[in-house]
Design a protein around this motif. Structure first.
Motif, PDB file in Angstrom:
ATOM      1  N   PRO A 154      -2.011 -24.909 -22.148  1.00  0.00           N
ATOM      2  CA  PRO A 154      -3.380 -24.369 -22.162  1.00  0.00           C
ATOM      3  C   PRO A 154      -4.072 -24.509 -20.797  1.00  0.00           C
ATOM      4  CG  PRO A 154      -3.001 -25.727 -24.099  1.00  0.00           C
ATOM      5  CD  PRO A 154      -1.821 -25.934 -23.177  1.00  0.00           C
ATOM      6  N   GLU A 189      -7.056 -25.231 -20.058  1.00  0.00           N
ATOM      7  CA  GLU A 189      -7.929 -26.394 -19.903  1.00  0.00           C
ATOM      8  C   GLU A 189      -7.158 -27.621 -19.406  1.00  0.00           C
ATOM      9  OE1 GLU A 189      -7.116 -26.059 -24.408  1.00  0.00           O
ATOM     10  OE2 GLU A 189      -7.912 -24.699 -22.918  1.00  0.00           O
ATOM     11  N   ASP A 194     -12.231 -24.248 -15.894  1.00  0.00           N
ATOM     12  CA  ASP A 194     -13.503 -24.268 -16.620  1.00  0.00           C
ATOM     13  C   ASP A 194     -14.067 -22.848 -16.688  1.00  0.00           C
ATOM     14  OD1 ASP A 194     -14.607 -23.728 -14.092  1.00  0.00           O
ATOM     15  OD2 ASP A 194     -15.303 -25.778 -13.808  1.00  0.00           O
ATOM     16  N   SER A 195     -15.275 -22.711 -17.215  1.00  0.00           N
ATOM     17  CA  SER A 195     -15.857 -21.382 -17.409  1.00  0.00           C
ATOM     18  C   SER A 195     -16.132 -20.678 -16.077  1.00  0.00           C
ATOM     19  CB  SER A 195     -17.120 -21.461 -18.264  1.00  0.00           C
ATOM     20  OG  SER A 195     -18.084 -22.288 -17.650  1.00  0.00           O
ATOM     21  N   ALA A 210     -12.879 -19.412 -14.923  1.00  0.00           N
ATOM     22  CA  ALA A 210     -12.461 -18.300 -15.786  1.00  0.00           C
ATOM     23  C   ALA A 210     -13.083 -16.989 -15.315  1.00  0.00           C
ATOM     24  CB  ALA A 210     -12.844 -18.585 -17.238  1.00  0.00           C
ATOM     25  N   THR A 240     -14.031 -14.777 -21.348  1.00  0.00           N
ATOM     26  CA  THR A 240     -13.728 -15.512 -22.585  1.00  0.00           C
ATOM     27  C   THR A 240     -12.269 -15.366 -23.000  1.00  0.00           C
ATOM     28  OG1 THR A 240     -14.466 -13.616 -23.901  1.00  0.00           O
ATOM     29  CG2 THR A 240     -16.084 -15.368 -23.471  1.00  0.00           C
ATOM     30  N   LEU A 250      -9.716 -16.134 -21.359  1.00  0.00           N
ATOM     31  CA  LEU A 250      -8.967 -17.320 -20.974  1.00  0.00           C
ATOM     32  C   LEU A 250      -9.098 -18.448 -21.993  1.00  0.00           C
ATOM     33  CD1 LEU A 250      -8.953 -15.835 -18.136  1.00  0.00           C
ATOM     34  CD2 LEU A 250      -8.722 -18.135 -17.229  1.00  0.00           C
ATOM     35  N   PHE A 251     -10.112 -18.378 -22.828  1.00  0.00           N
ATOM     36  CA  PHE A 251     -10.283 -19.390 -23.871  1.00  0.00           C
ATOM     37  C   PHE A 251      -9.730 -18.903 -25.210  1.00  0.00           C
ATOM     38  CE2 PHE A 251     -13.491 -20.045 -20.599  1.00  0.00           C
ATOM     39  CZ  PHE A 251     -13.126 -21.316 -20.190  1.00  0.00           C
ATOM     40  N   GLU A 252      -9.774 -17.603 -25.436  1.00  0.00           N
ATOM     41  CA  GLU A 252      -9.192 -17.022 -26.652  1.00  0.00           C
ATOM     42  C   GLU A 252      -7.672 -16.956 -26.550  1.00  0.00           C
ATOM     43  OE1 GLU A 252     -11.094 -13.289 -27.724  1.00  0.00           O
ATOM     44  OE2 GLU A 252     -12.930 -14.003 -26.769  1.00  0.00           O
ATOM     45  N   ASN A 277      -5.362 -18.804 -24.468  1.00  0.00           N
ATOM     46  CA  ASN A 277      -5.538 -19.953 -23.583  1.00  0.00           C
ATOM     47  C   ASN A 277      -4.303 -20.456 -22.844  1.00  0.00           C
ATOM     48  OD1 ASN A 277      -4.319 -21.046 -25.807  1.00  0.00           O
ATOM     49  ND2 ASN A 277      -5.564 -22.892 -25.829  1.00  0.00           N
TER      50      ASN A 277
END
Length: 93
Positions: free
Chosen positions: A38, A40, A45-46, A49, A67, A69-71, A73
């Motif tokens: 992942p 993170e 971080d945001s 991203a 987003t 990159l977080f969905e 990941n």
């Protein structure tokens, strides 16, 4: 009439670009960046991203929401997502 350029993304190029970009930005040797880890865990971080997705769009001409990159990941999940988006994205010039 000239045909528009395809927006199809080469997955190997995209994967290599992501690995090299994250390696440089996070100061992690590329050999240590496994595509299933992942983001993170690399310290993404945001803010990063947003920067990564902006450069992805510039490099590959495919819009990617920060987003994503977080969905999606991991490198592999993001590559698959961008690939699916690129195959359905309209061509523009």
């Amino acid at each position: 009439m000239k045909q528009e350029a395809s927006t199809q993304v080469n997955l190997d190029e995209l994967r290599a670009w992501l690995i090299n970009y994250i390696s440089r930005r996070c100061d992690i040797p590329a050999a240590e960046l496994h595509s299933g880890i992942p983001f993170e865990e690399f310290g993404i971080d945001s803010v990063q991203a947003v920067e990564i997705t902006a450069e992805l769009e510039q490099e590959f001409h495919i819009p990617v929401e920060p987003t994503a990159l977080f969905e999606f990941n991991t490198i592999e999940l993001l590559v698959a997502h961008v690939s699916s988006c690129s195959s359905s994205a309209p061509t523009t010039k």
